[in-house]
Design an enzyme around this catalytic site. Structure first.
Site, short mmCIF file in Angstrom:
data_model
loop_
_atom_site.label_atom_id
_atom_site.label_comp_id
_atom_site.label_asym_id
_atom_site.label_seq_id
_atom_site.Cartn_x
_atom_site.Cartn_y
_atom_site.Cartn_z
N LYS A 239 0.85 -1.19 0.00
CA LYS A 239 0.00 0.00 0.00
C LYS A 239 0.89 1.25 0.00
CE LYS A 239 -3.92 1.85 2.73
NZ LYS A 239 -4.77 1.62 3.92
N SER B 151 -9.81 1.60 3.12
CA SER B 151 -8.95 2.36 2.25
C SER B 151 -7.92 1.54 1.49
CB SER B 151 -8.24 3.43 3.07
OG SER B 151 -7.34 2.83 4.00
N SER C 245 -9.89 -0.85 7.31
CA SER C 245 -9.35 -0.73 5.95
C SER C 245 -8.64 -1.95 5.38
CB SER C 245 -8.42 0.45 5.84
OG SER C 245 -9.19 1.62 5.73
N1 GLN Z 1 -13.19 3.95 6.53
C1 GLN Z 1 -12.58 4.36 7.76
C2 GLN Z 1 -12.18 5.79 7.65
O1 GLN Z 1 -12.49 6.38 6.70
C3 GLN Z 1 -11.41 3.47 8.08
C4 GLN Z 1 -10.21 3.79 7.30
C5 GLN Z 1 -9.04 2.96 7.66
O2 GLN Z 1 -9.17 1.92 8.32
N2 GLN Z 1 -7.88 3.44 7.26
O3 GLN Z 1 -11.56 6.34 8.51
#
Ligand code: GLN
Length: 513
Positions: free
Chosen positions: A79, A154, A178
């Site tokens: 990532k 994400s 995420s």
């Molecule tokens: N969807 C969640 C957010 O927007 C989690 C994101 C994540 O785990 N990086 O914060």
């Protein structure tokens, strides 16, 4: 069988037996990426040259019977939020589009030491803020099962990459879901380890008390292999924990006796898609048929988890992202345009005799900060910075941030109590299968609710794993989530493996056009 169909574990066996070379395996994955990634958009950058160089080196050493690392020759995608020395780490943000990392993240150091082939950098929501990968400043990623749908986020790039067969393994990060959420929506296995089990050194921070790095794979067996490579205490991360790293992949085949699974009453309320509920309940029956006992439990504070998360995560983000000021890192506004703008404004105010306006005119430095941040960050990142700054400001700190910390403790206590009764908690990953691209972009609250079942593990610091347990009538993967007590990754992986030995959902592959 083509190398593209092999799991990481099988690929290692084939390479060690001399049936396949690392160069062949790497080239096959690079070819697949070249053929299909224009449609999927899993990668921000693919480094074929570097990947093949590592692969050649591994083949050389294997040929000469020299020692090689644990993942020697296996392609791994990372990532684009983990530092790799000398390479851009964009975080899918204009802010860091041209920023090259000065050092390797500990996870990258470990992957290099294991002789993994670092094949490319995957797309994400900007600074990992989002649940659909639509917040990337560069492009969306598409779900390989249906290219009109989101892959989740994400870490959508890493999940799509593994689902599409671009690499058998990938690294993601999970702050509120995420890893597990995109794993569930893309039909792959993804794990968020216990907070502190994997070093965050060199991970660009979103919300430091919630962020964890973890593996994506197509099976628990492969996830175990990747986790044992990247986990462990690191003196460079003061929050990393001195916990042993068991040989997860060696123990994976030992089934769990007397397994008691907890079903959370609050997880099966309104809002859960009927198809998802039916598939998840069927998966629980599979566990029962394997000898597990099932018990209903309650996590009474789980209804506050989204609200709590969306105070704590933005607070930490607003603090962490203060460093992007145009001076220290990354993007800086066009200063000649800025000076011209400032001169214009001054002339206008002088002509109008506006002494107050003149006195309030930003200095060039403040203007540089403001313009750099306004131009470098996307809308969701700005929203989080504003929310966090507000919740941390004098007068609101006690009412929001401190309150959220207290609720966070109650959420953790719910889990502690639950794990006195059950070994693992089982339930859905998301309330519905992957939605259409664009469906929720104008509704941040709806997007936040996508993490209903995942955020509480981050708030409590415990581990969780997601893997496919069925498909919707429309052919979209549906995920199952297991959550376990702190540092019981072994239990999570073995329980997942038990399911995967009894079913074949995890072996299905999307047919890319
Ligand atoms: N969807 C969640 C957010 O927007 C989690 C994101 C994540 O785990 N990086 O914060």
């Amino acid at each position: 069988m083509s190398v593209l169909e092999l799991s990481a574990t099988q690929l290692l066996e084939e390479m060690n037996a001399g049936h396949v070379t690392a160069v062949e395996a790497t080239q096959a994955h690079l070819d697949r990426i070249a053929r299909h990634d224009a449609k999927v958009g899993a990668f921000l950058r693919v480094d074929a040259e570097q990947a093949l160089k590592t692969a050649r080196d591994v083949d050389d050493r294997r040929r000469k019977k020299q020692p090689v690392g644990r993942l020697a020759g296996v392609p791994v995608a990372v990532k684009d939020i983990l530092c790799a020395r000398g390479e851009v780490v964009s975080c899918a943000s204009r802010m860091l589009e041209h920023f090259a990392a000065p050092y390797d993240a500990t996870v990258v150091t470990k992957l290099r030491a294991a002789d993994a082939v670092l094949i490319g950098r995957t797309n994400l929501d900007e600074f990992a803020m989002g649940g659909s990968t639509e917040n990337s400043a560069f492009k969306p990623t598409r779900n390989p099962w249906d290219l009109t749908r989101i892959p989740g986020g994400s870490s959508g790039g890493s999940a799509a990459c593994v689902a599409a067969g671009f690499a058998p393994l990938a690294i993601g990060t999970d702050t509120g879901g995420s890893i597990r959420q995109p794993a569930g929506l893309c039909g792959v296995t993804g794990m968020k380890p216990t907070y502190g089990h994997v070093s965050r050194y060199g991970l660009v921070a979103f919300a430091s008390s919630l962020d964890q790095i973890g593996p994506f794979a197509r099976s628990a067996e492969d996830a175990a292999l990747l986790l044992e490579t990247i986990a462990g205490h690191d003196p460079l991360d003061s929050t990393s924990v001195h916990a042993p790293v068991p040989p997860y992949s060696e123990w994976i085949d030992q089934p769990l006796d007397d397994l008691t699974l907890g079903i959370v009453r609050e997880h099966f309320g309104p809002g859960l898609d009927a198809e998802v509920e039916a598939v998840v309940r069927e998966a629980v029956r599979v566990y029962e048929s394997l000898g597990a006992k099932v018990k209903e439990i309650s996590l009474p504070h789980s209804k506050y988890s989204i609200a709590t998360y969306y105070i704590i995560a933005p607070c930490e983000a607003s603090s962490n992202l203060a460093r992007y000021d145009g001076a220290h890192y990354g993007y800086r506004t066009d200063e000649s345009a800025m000076s011209a703008e400032l001169a214009d404004e001054r002339t206008r105010l002088e002509a109008a005799g506006d002494t107050r306006g003149l006195a309030n005119l930003d200095t060039a430095l403040v203007r540089m900060y403001r313009r750099s941040r306004a131009e470098g960050f996307g809308p969701e990142v700005k929203r989080r910075i504003m929310l966090g700054t507000y919740a941390l400001s004098a007068g609101y700190y006690d009412a929001y941030y401190l309150k959220a910390l207290k609720v966070r403790r109650l959420i953790r206590q719910d889990f502690d109590r639950a794990f006195e009764e059950v070994d693992l908690i089982v339930g859905p990953v998301t309330a519905a299968p992957a939605f259409k691209i664009g469906d929720k972009v104008d509704d941040p609250l709806a997007m936040y609710l996508v993490d209903l079942y995942t955020v509480s593990a981050n708030l409590a610091g415990i581990g969780g794993i997601a893997f496919p347990c069925g498909f919707s009538a429309a052919g979209l993967p549906i995920g199952l989530q297991l959550q376990g007590p702190p540092f019981e990754e072994d239990r999570l992986l073995r329980a997942t493996h038990m399911f995967q030995k009894a079913t074949d959902w995890h072996t299905r592959r999307p047919a890319l056009p």
